[in-house]
Enzyme design. Sequence first.
Site, PDB file in Angstrom:
ATOM      1  N   LEU A 172      46.105  38.726  29.178  1.00 62.52           N
ATOM      2  CA  LEU A 172      46.432  39.813  30.101  1.00 62.52           C
ATOM      3  C   LEU A 172      46.676  39.274  31.508  1.00 62.52           C
ATOM      4  O   LEU A 172      47.411  39.870  32.283  1.00 62.52           O
ATOM      5  CB  LEU A 172      45.290  40.834  30.140  1.00 62.52           C
ATOM      6  CG  LEU A 172      44.871  41.461  28.809  1.00 62.52           C
ATOM      7  CD1 LEU A 172      43.775  42.500  29.032  1.00 62.52           C
ATOM      8  CD2 LEU A 172      46.052  42.085  28.105  1.00 62.52           C
ATOM      9  N   GLY A 173      46.020  38.164  31.831  1.00 59.44           N
ATOM     10  CA  GLY A 173      46.175  37.604  33.161  1.00 59.44           C
ATOM     11  C   GLY A 173      45.258  36.418  33.345  1.00 59.44           C
ATOM     12  O   GLY A 173      44.430  36.122  32.470  1.00 59.44           O
ATOM     13  N   GLU A 213      40.614  39.936  37.584  1.00 62.51           N
ATOM     14  CA  GLU A 213      41.154  38.619  37.952  1.00 62.51           C
ATOM     15  C   GLU A 213      40.976  38.335  39.449  1.00 62.51           C
ATOM     16  O   GLU A 213      40.725  37.198  39.841  1.00 62.51           O
ATOM     17  CB  GLU A 213      42.627  38.501  37.545  1.00 62.51           C
ATOM     18  CG  GLU A 213      42.874  38.573  36.035  1.00 62.51           C
ATOM     19  CD  GLU A 213      42.144  37.497  35.234  1.00 62.51           C
ATOM     20  OE1 GLU A 213      41.814  36.434  35.803  1.00 62.51           O
ATOM     21  OE2 GLU A 213      41.889  37.741  34.036  1.00 62.51           O
ATOM     22  N   ASP A 274      39.662  49.113  30.097  1.00 59.58           N
ATOM     23  CA  ASP A 274      39.811  49.556  31.488  1.00 59.58           C
ATOM     24  C   ASP A 274      38.989  50.815  31.787  1.00 59.58           C
ATOM     25  O   ASP A 274      38.395  50.940  32.858  1.00 59.58           O
ATOM     26  CB  ASP A 274      41.289  49.847  31.794  1.00 59.58           C
ATOM     27  CG  ASP A 274      42.044  48.580  32.175  1.00 59.58           C
ATOM     28  OD1 ASP A 274      41.568  47.487  31.817  1.00 59.58           O
ATOM     29  OD2 ASP A 274      43.102  48.691  32.819  1.00 59.58           O
TER      30      ASP A 274
HETATM   31 ZN   LIG Z   1      38.015  36.704  33.337  1.00 60.81          ZN
END
Ligand SMILES: [Zn+2]
Length: 410
Positions: A172-173, A213, A274
């Site tokens: 995801l990142g 992040e 989330d």
């Molecule tokens: Zn992480």
Amino acid sequence: MRYLTGLLIGIFNFLALQAQRNCGTVEYLKTHPFVASQNITERGGRDTIINEIITIPVVIHVLYNNPAQNISDAQILSQIDVLNKDYRALNQDKAGTPFVFQKLIADCRISFCLAKVAPGGYSTNGIIRKYTNVSSFLPNDDMKFSARGGADAWDTKKYLNIWVCSMQGRILGYAAMPGGPENSDGVVINYDVFGNRGSVRSPFDKGRTTTHEVGHWLGLKHLWGDSDCGDDGIDDTPQQYGYNYGCPSFPRKSLCSTDENGDLFMNFMDFANDACMFMFTQGQKIKMRSVFSKTGFRNAMLQSFTCDSANASAGPLPQETPRTTVAEPIPEMLRLKLNPVSNFIEFIYKEKSLLAGKQVQIFTTTGARLYHAILQTGNEKINVNYLPSGIYLLVVGDGADRNIFKVVKI
Ligand SMILES: [Zn+2]
């Protein structure tokens, strides 16, 4: 039947894996140097100023290979809004924190703005859009360098650079932690988990991947310290065996829980969906703010002043020309033959005849126009002998085809 059952289990596992959070930061840090923990003698030092809010200027590099990846301004703004709520404990869903953990919830007093001033003093909306011929990136920093199909970072001491692009696999990142190389510092987020509207996909559709992040970028580790019953270096986060995903219910005890309250699964630095992560702790707040202390790696950002458009000293930042198809050739950049200049401004371009008909203007840095002409073939030099020494802005072309150069006249 056995075959069918096996197939169904396989499909179930596949779907479950698809829906699990996958943060690329730990894998990335195995091959990229960073400073795991810095001098914390000034731990909490930023809090010597009562109620100080730290504001971080952000530049978003949108790298797109197709129109879907070129996410809207509204989607980008929704992510900035989520960050501003989550780092100020203004997110309404924090009310879902179990009662025993509510005293840990911290207003980190960190806020985020889209940069209004770009390097060189140009005015900007803080959003860079750039076509790339890379359809999907690996977490190897290619997206951070123009020469590798990405976009070069803005001064990472003054801006939080966020690259939004398509990532391969389930990542995801990922984030660079404090203390790594300057030219690759920042955060990378998959375009379909960025913000809380537009192209976002469930269950990562509330902008929390970026909250997580950016937490790494500010020095936070995962709650389990990335080993079984490991340590994240934060005193008030309970020890937990590993990550939690989905939407766990309280209490969630693991092998190394030290009390009946179990894991802090609703923390932004765990792996829940989330909709099921909604708080930082007081200890995490102190850790994140310490990177802005006098000896902290991100202290210089406090002198950035790029959130205020009044600090812009030049015209609008030229954008990359949008491209719609992969096959379209990328034109060679228009460049100046020399800079600083003394008598003439001369251009370098793949074919000088293409310059014919282009408008050329010279401005002072305060915006007064000193020169205006249309370039003619065979006469691509501009006489600037008469100009006093100083810094000028040279604008070639107009609209999306505009190039702006800062010219130093000696
Ligand atoms: Zn992480």
